[in-house]
Motif scaffolding. Structure first.
Motif, short mmCIF file in Angstrom:
data_model
loop_
_atom_site.label_atom_id
_atom_site.label_comp_id
_atom_site.label_asym_id
_atom_site.label_seq_id
_atom_site.Cartn_x
_atom_site.Cartn_y
_atom_site.Cartn_z
N TRP A 262 1.09 5.54 0.95
CA TRP A 262 0.86 5.69 2.38
C TRP A 262 2.14 5.64 3.19
O TRP A 262 3.10 4.93 2.86
N VAL B 39 -9.49 1.96 -6.70
CA VAL B 39 -8.87 3.27 -6.77
C VAL B 39 -9.67 4.10 -7.76
O VAL B 39 -10.02 3.61 -8.86
N GLN C 287 -8.47 10.68 1.71
CA GLN C 287 -8.33 9.70 0.64
C GLN C 287 -9.55 8.82 0.41
O GLN C 287 -9.93 8.63 -0.73
N VAL D 180 1.51 1.47 -3.80
CA VAL D 180 0.33 1.72 -4.63
C VAL D 180 -0.35 3.04 -4.29
O VAL D 180 -0.75 3.81 -5.18
N LEU D 181 -0.51 3.33 -3.00
CA LEU D 181 -1.26 4.51 -2.57
C LEU D 181 -0.40 5.59 -1.93
O LEU D 181 -0.92 6.64 -1.55
N CYS E 140 -1.24 3.47 -10.27
CA CYS E 140 -1.61 2.56 -9.18
C CYS E 140 -1.70 1.12 -9.66
O CYS E 140 -1.26 0.19 -8.98
N ALA F 94 -2.10 9.39 4.79
CA ALA F 94 -2.01 9.97 3.45
C ALA F 94 -1.75 11.46 3.62
O ALA F 94 -2.59 12.18 4.17
N TYR G 139 0.82 -1.21 0.00
CA TYR G 139 0.00 0.00 0.00
C TYR G 139 0.86 1.27 0.00
O TYR G 139 0.42 2.31 -0.50
N ASP H 82 -4.87 -6.93 -3.42
CA ASP H 82 -3.53 -6.93 -2.85
C ASP H 82 -2.98 -8.36 -2.79
O ASP H 82 -3.70 -9.32 -3.08
N PHE I 116 -10.64 4.35 -2.84
CA PHE I 116 -9.67 5.36 -2.44
C PHE I 116 -9.38 6.28 -3.62
O PHE I 116 -9.21 5.82 -4.75
N THR I 117 -9.33 7.59 -3.36
CA THR I 117 -9.04 8.54 -4.43
C THR I 117 -7.54 8.63 -4.67
O THR I 117 -6.74 8.63 -3.74
N VAL I 118 -7.18 8.71 -5.95
CA VAL I 118 -5.78 8.79 -6.35
C VAL I 118 -5.66 9.78 -7.50
O VAL I 118 -6.65 10.11 -8.15
#
Length: 265
Positions: A45, A259, A146, A42-43, A228, A61, A39, A251, A220-222
């Motif tokens: 974090w 996302v 997020q 990818v995000l 991602c 985030a 994560y 995952d 989750f916003t990206v």
């Protein structure tokens, strides 16, 4: 089952301020280090310890707490999954309402000062949590840090809305409750004017594929969906579906999430 869970505990705003709305999300995993690496890649974090012990982490985030991670799936014999938590005025009352309506109480209510939590399932088997007490962080900050919203894929959206509405006091006469509307074939939940959840029909309760059984999906916003998806594949995850503004990912442990592009919100 007696144990702590990744909980939305520690801030000043209480569930009485945002009751009925999603207020936190948590992930159970088998390998905490691998989960952090995935994560993080990818995000983006960062991580900090949680008060519940070495098997727990808080995901950040841009410095804001967004999720709880618990590396306890094997030890507690729990499914690897993302779970949304809803703010309630009384955990005991919410659990009783779930059981009265043929839902299931898997864990709790248990005390996690300064509040109480329970892990539940609706009558179609979708898992969700409830939280009573002080929130982990300011709700508005969390909502816009997020997590975009959550979606329930279920057998019958109208029937599910009745179940959750009766459990969580949606569309009640109580000031501050969530508003529920039926729009374009789905149920839309709003809190303080924001869309915080959607309920969609079409899931199959006995389907062999868990992705089409009733379940809550966390979005989750990206800024870059394609980046991602590439990062997920490079770090042992998989891409279940991909569009221009959204992708469904899995995952390495098997937990599924979405996302969503900030442009598409």
């Amino acid at each position: 089952m007696k144990h702590d869970m990744p909980s939305p505990a520690g801030a000043k705003m209480s569930t009485h301020s945002v009751f009925g709305a999603p207020c936190w999300v948590s992930l159970t995993s088998r390998d905490l280090k691998a989960t952090e690496e995935f994560y993080g890649a990818v995000l983006g974090w960062q991580w900090r310890p949680a008060r519940l012990g070495d098997r727990f982490r808080i995901a950040l985030a841009d410095g804001a707490p967004v999720a709880g991670i618990a590396g306890v799936a094997t030890m507690w014999q729990m499914a690897v999954a993302w779970t949304p938590y809803f703010a309630v005025r009384s955990a005991d009352e919410a659990v009783a309402r779930v059981q009265e309506r043929m839902g299931t109480a898997a864990v709790g209510p248990i005390s996690l000062p300064p509040g109480r939590a329970a892990l539940l399932a609706d009558r179609d088997g979708a898992t969700f949590g409830i939280w009573e007490g002080e929130l982990f962080t300011d709700w508005e900050t969390w909502r816009h840090a997020q997590p975009a919203f959550i979606t329930l894929h279920t057998r019958d959206a109208f029937d599910a809305a009745i179940f959750y509405g009766e459990v969580l006091d949606w569309a009640s006469d109580t000031p501050g409750c969530c508003e529920v509307q039926y729009e374009g074939g789905e149920v839309v939940l709003r809190s303080r004017g924001d869309v915080v959840a959607r309920i969609e029909s079409g899931a199959l309760e006995a389907a062999p594929d868990p992705t089409i059984r009733p379940h809550w999906q966390v979005h989750f916003t990206v800024t870059d969906v394609s980046a991602c998806t590439r990062a997920a594949e490079l770090h042992g995850g998989s891409v279940l579906s991909k569009g221009s503004d959204e992708a469904v990912l899995r995952d390495p442990d098997g937990a599924q999430f979405t996302v969503t592009s900030r442009r598409g919100r």
